[in-house]
Design a protein around this motif. Structure first.
Motif, short mmCIF file in Angstrom:
data_model
loop_
_atom_site.label_atom_id
_atom_site.label_comp_id
_atom_site.label_asym_id
_atom_site.label_seq_id
_atom_site.Cartn_x
_atom_site.Cartn_y
_atom_site.Cartn_z
N SER A 149 0.82 -1.22 0.00
CA SER A 149 0.00 0.00 0.00
C SER A 149 0.85 1.27 0.00
N GLY A 150 2.16 1.12 0.20
CA GLY A 150 3.04 2.27 0.21
C GLY A 150 3.24 2.91 1.56
N ARG A 151 2.71 2.31 2.64
CA ARG A 151 2.82 2.92 3.96
C ARG A 151 4.26 3.07 4.43
N LEU A 152 5.16 2.19 3.94
CA LEU A 152 6.56 2.29 4.31
C LEU A 152 7.39 3.02 3.26
N GLY A 153 6.77 3.36 2.14
CA GLY A 153 7.49 4.01 1.07
C GLY A 153 8.51 3.09 0.42
N LYS A 154 9.54 3.67 -0.13
CA LYS A 154 10.61 2.89 -0.76
C LYS A 154 11.34 2.07 0.31
N ILE A 155 11.56 0.80 0.03
CA ILE A 155 12.23 -0.07 0.98
C ILE A 155 13.75 0.08 0.85
N TYR A 156 14.39 0.29 2.00
CA TYR A 156 15.85 0.46 2.02
C TYR A 156 16.57 -0.81 2.48
N HIS A 157 16.10 -1.38 3.60
CA HIS A 157 16.83 -2.51 4.19
C HIS A 157 15.87 -3.64 4.57
N ILE A 158 16.41 -4.85 4.60
CA ILE A 158 15.85 -5.94 5.39
C ILE A 158 17.01 -6.59 6.12
N ARG A 159 16.84 -6.84 7.41
CA ARG A 159 17.81 -7.64 8.15
C ARG A 159 17.02 -8.79 8.76
N ALA A 160 17.47 -9.98 8.46
CA ALA A 160 16.71 -11.17 8.85
C ALA A 160 17.63 -12.20 9.48
N THR A 161 17.16 -12.82 10.53
CA THR A 161 17.92 -13.86 11.21
C THR A 161 17.02 -15.05 11.50
N TYR A 162 17.62 -16.23 11.43
CA TYR A 162 16.93 -17.45 11.88
C TYR A 162 17.93 -18.18 12.76
N LEU A 163 17.69 -18.08 14.07
CA LEU A 163 18.65 -18.54 15.07
C LEU A 163 18.07 -19.71 15.87
N GLN A 164 18.80 -20.82 15.90
CA GLN A 164 18.45 -21.97 16.72
C GLN A 164 19.69 -22.42 17.49
N ASP A 165 19.49 -23.36 18.41
CA ASP A 165 20.64 -23.82 19.21
C ASP A 165 20.60 -25.32 19.50
N ILE A 258 18.88 -3.29 0.17
CA ILE A 258 19.96 -4.17 0.57
C ILE A 258 19.51 -4.99 1.77
N GLY A 259 20.20 -6.11 2.03
CA GLY A 259 19.78 -6.97 3.12
C GLY A 259 20.94 -7.70 3.77
N THR A 260 20.76 -8.05 5.03
CA THR A 260 21.70 -8.91 5.76
C THR A 260 20.93 -10.11 6.29
N PHE A 261 21.55 -11.29 6.21
CA PHE A 261 20.88 -12.53 6.56
C PHE A 261 21.81 -13.43 7.37
#
Length: 389
Positions: A149-165, A258-261
């Motif tokens: 819907s554009g509520r966040l405007g142009k997307i700059y970043h995503i940083r995503a983690t999936y952490l288990q132990d 850009i993104g970090t994973f």
């Protein structure tokens, strides 16, 4: 009111088999669908084990040979919940037998296999879907709506983690998820695959990646028995761990974001920490599967003094899928993501289309996974385009 049925044959019956079975049983209870799933037959190599699973989970019959299951005339759709190295063979055979295919993630053992799977379902004109269930948390679907819907405007970043132990103990046995010949890759294919799908769903297509894979424990005791994410060792004999324990990469997207994973099974204290934060020109959103009903939202346009993240409990009727369940704030859980996905699969069968995520998405996901693997070996950026040629 349902008007037709789809008869399911499922190959495999343990961790994901339980999750899929539950979803088939409850889909028509919560949602009004035009197609009703019939749990026709379940398949596993251990006759006693699959017989008990069929009785407990509500399947009408069982088989011990997946080829026999596929050739049955009373099966319309094959659901694959086996280890990764068997996905392609079963899916291709099912497609050639004219059966629709619903497959666990990652789609295949490698990119080449995933391409052959896509070719098979296209050639035989059968419907297909892949189980990236986290897309179907109401909060994630609401995040998608906010972004579109554009509520966040142009997307700059995503940083995503999936952490288990769960494998931090060096004496934890060498289960199939730690053997390349069975799974293809470790935390990368198991966990990072979810992050990649979520990023493609919410942000857009990957352009290029640069990453590293690391294995911390090189040898483990040979496994005697395993189920789900647990296992027991048989002897003092050791076997080599030939998949990654951790995956870290950075990415550029086609739209300029850009993104970090990061995906790892060595993050102490994290049982299932699947999380993301997305930043745009007008605000940010963040989500954590361990608190999956909540979506944290920040809008930059809020007046000074009142700016900050707000927490939305995505259980109101306005939120995707939420109206099918309970009154607001009577929260749903992990298993409901599978139900929501199955409902989309049933609707797709009714309409004659393959809902996303399907095998097209699976191939794109596999291309990113293998691009990171190549980057880890070459220590260079790798484009997704070169993987898909």
């Amino acid at each position: 009111m349902t008007t037709k049925q789809v008869r399911i044959g499922m190959v495999g019956y343990k961790f994901m088999g339980k999750a899929h079975s539950h979803a088939y049983r409850d889909a028509s209870f919560f949602f009004d669908t035009e197609v009703e799933p019939v749990m026709q037959a379940i398949c596993g190599r251990n006759e006693e084990g699959v017989k008990q699973a069929a009785q407990k989970m509500g399947w009408l019959s069982f088989e011990t040979d997946w080829r026999k299951l596929i050739n049955r005339d009373d099966i319309d759709l094959i659901d694959i919940v086996t280890p990764n190295n068997s996905h392609a063979e079963i899916a291709i055979a099912a497609a050639e037998a004219g059966k629709h295919v619903y497959c666990e993630k990652p789609l295949a053992f490698n990119l080449e296999q995933s391409k052959r799977m896509l070719e098979a379902v296209q050639k035989n004109n059968v419907l297909h879907m892949i189980n990236y269930n986290y897309r179907f948390a109401p909060a994630v679907q609401f995040a998608k709506k906010l972004i579109e819907s554009g509520r966040l405007g142009k997307i700059y970043h995503i940083r995503a983690t999936y952490l288990q132990d769960w494998i931090m103990d060096p004496n934890f046995p060498l289960v199939w998820r730690l053997q390349k010949e069975t799974c293809g890759s470790g935390s990368h294919g198991d966990l990072a695959a979810h992050l990649i799908d979520m990023a493609r769903f919410l942000v857009g297509e990957f352009q290029e990646v640069n990453g590293i894979l690391e294995t911390f424990i090189k040898q483990r005791p040979i496994v005697e028995e395993s189920s789900g994410l647990s296992g027991t060792a048989s002897t003092e004999k050791m076997g080599d761990v030939d998949v990654d324990d951790a995956s870290v990469f950075i990415a550029r997207f086609e739209n300029g974001a850009i993104g970090t994973f990061e995906a790892t099974r060595f993050a102490a204290g994290n049982r299932n920490g699947n999380r993301f934060e997305i930043n745009g020109e007008k605000g940010s959103i963040r989500w954590d599967v361990e608190n999956m009903n909540h979506l944290d939202i920040y809008f930059h346009e809020d007046e000074p003094g009142l700016q900050g993240f707000r927490t939305i409990n995505c259980t109101e009727d306005i939120h995707p899928y939420a109206s099918a369940y309970w009154p607001a704030a009577h929260i749903i859980g992990y298993e409901h993501t599978f139900i929501n996905l199955i409902v989309e699969l049933l609707n797709g069968i009714n309409k004659g289309c393959s809902p996303s995520p399907n095998f097209f998405d699976g191939v794109k996901n596999q291309a990113v996974l293998e691009a990171v693997e190549r980057s880890s070996k070459t220590k260079q950026w790798v484009t997704i385009e070169e993987m898909l040629i």
